[in-house]
Design a protein around this motif. Sequence first.
Motif, short mmCIF file in Angstrom:
data_model
loop_
_atom_site.label_atom_id
_atom_site.label_comp_id
_atom_site.label_asym_id
_atom_site.label_seq_id
_atom_site.Cartn_x
_atom_site.Cartn_y
_atom_site.Cartn_z
N LEU A 1 -5.68 6.20 4.60
CA LEU A 1 -6.63 5.32 3.70
C LEU A 1 -5.61 3.90 4.18
O LEU A 1 -6.87 3.18 4.38
CB LEU A 1 -6.79 5.81 2.92
CG LEU A 1 -7.84 7.17 2.90
CD1 LEU A 1 -8.10 7.55 1.33
CD2 LEU A 1 -9.27 7.15 3.18
N VAL A 2 -4.49 3.69 3.51
CA VAL A 2 -4.32 2.59 3.87
C VAL A 2 -4.26 2.16 5.28
O VAL A 2 -4.16 1.12 5.74
CB VAL A 2 -2.50 2.70 3.79
CG1 VAL A 2 -1.53 1.30 3.37
CG2 VAL A 2 -1.93 2.80 1.51
N LEU B 1 -8.16 -1.24 -1.90
CA LEU B 1 -7.25 0.72 -1.43
C LEU B 1 -6.69 0.79 -3.25
O LEU B 1 -6.67 2.06 -3.17
CB LEU B 1 -5.87 -0.11 -0.87
CG LEU B 1 -4.75 0.97 -1.20
CD1 LEU B 1 -4.75 1.72 -0.50
CD2 LEU B 1 -3.11 0.19 -1.23
N LEU C 1 -7.82 4.60 -4.05
CA LEU C 1 -6.45 5.57 -4.71
C LEU C 1 -6.99 6.02 -6.37
O LEU C 1 -6.54 7.30 -6.85
CB LEU C 1 -5.28 4.47 -5.14
CG LEU C 1 -3.97 4.31 -3.26
CD1 LEU C 1 -3.23 3.42 -4.20
CD2 LEU C 1 -3.79 6.10 -3.20
N ALA D 1 -3.48 10.04 1.43
CA ALA D 1 -3.70 7.82 1.10
C ALA D 1 -3.05 7.16 2.20
O ALA D 1 -3.67 6.49 2.40
CB ALA D 1 -2.98 8.54 -0.13
N ARG E 1 -8.22 -6.75 0.41
CA ARG E 1 -7.71 -5.27 1.14
C ARG E 1 -7.14 -4.04 -0.27
O ARG E 1 -7.17 -3.07 0.09
CB ARG E 1 -6.70 -5.44 2.35
CG ARG E 1 -7.55 -5.85 3.79
CD ARG E 1 -6.18 -5.87 5.12
NE ARG E 1 -6.59 -6.61 5.58
CZ ARG E 1 -7.61 -6.43 6.70
NH1 ARG E 1 -8.23 -4.78 6.31
NH2 ARG E 1 -8.16 -6.84 7.77
N MET E 2 -6.32 -5.14 -0.90
CA MET E 2 -5.78 -4.49 -2.07
C MET E 2 -6.72 -3.92 -2.82
O MET E 2 -6.63 -2.54 -3.35
CB MET E 2 -5.09 -5.53 -2.94
CG MET E 2 -3.39 -5.69 -1.91
SD MET E 2 -3.13 -4.05 -1.21
CE MET E 2 -2.20 -3.04 -2.91
N ILE F 1 -7.12 1.12 6.06
CA ILE F 1 -7.85 -0.60 5.36
C ILE F 1 -7.94 -1.43 5.85
O ILE F 1 -7.93 -2.15 6.08
CB ILE F 1 -7.91 -0.03 4.56
CG1 ILE F 1 -8.86 0.73 3.41
CG2 ILE F 1 -8.01 -1.57 2.89
CD1 ILE F 1 -8.04 1.72 1.60
N GLY G 1 0.90 -1.21 -0.11
CA GLY G 1 0.08 0.11 -0.19
C GLY G 1 0.91 0.85 0.26
O GLY G 1 0.87 1.97 -0.68
#
Length: 115
Positions: A55-56, A80, A84, A52, A76-77, A59, A11
């Motif tokens: 947020l990573v 993300l 993003l 960002a 999760r990716m 998450i 991330g």
Amino acid sequence: MSSLLTFLTVGALLVALDGHLLRRSGTAYLRELGDNAGPLNQLVTVVFHLAALGLVALIAILPMDLGGGLQTVVGRMGVLLLVLAIAHSVTILIFGRIRKRHESEALTAETVRRS
């Protein structure tokens, strides 16, 4: 624990890569602002990076159990990447508003100068 570290590492790398692309694009997009382009571009990209990365982190701690470590990381990716994409779009919109405001001010100054 290893899936959490994997997600945080990937991330952070994605945020850094996207931030770098935004910084380069912003430099070209705001070029006509002259001396103000660099500081404004830096300000916008720093805010992007901080938001960002926050947020990573958020998450990463969301409760998400998709059956296994790899499935959870992939889930999760996915979240993300969507977040993003939204953050990237908002940043581009901010660059556009800065540019449009500059063009408007330049047009107003030109109109005043001619009259």
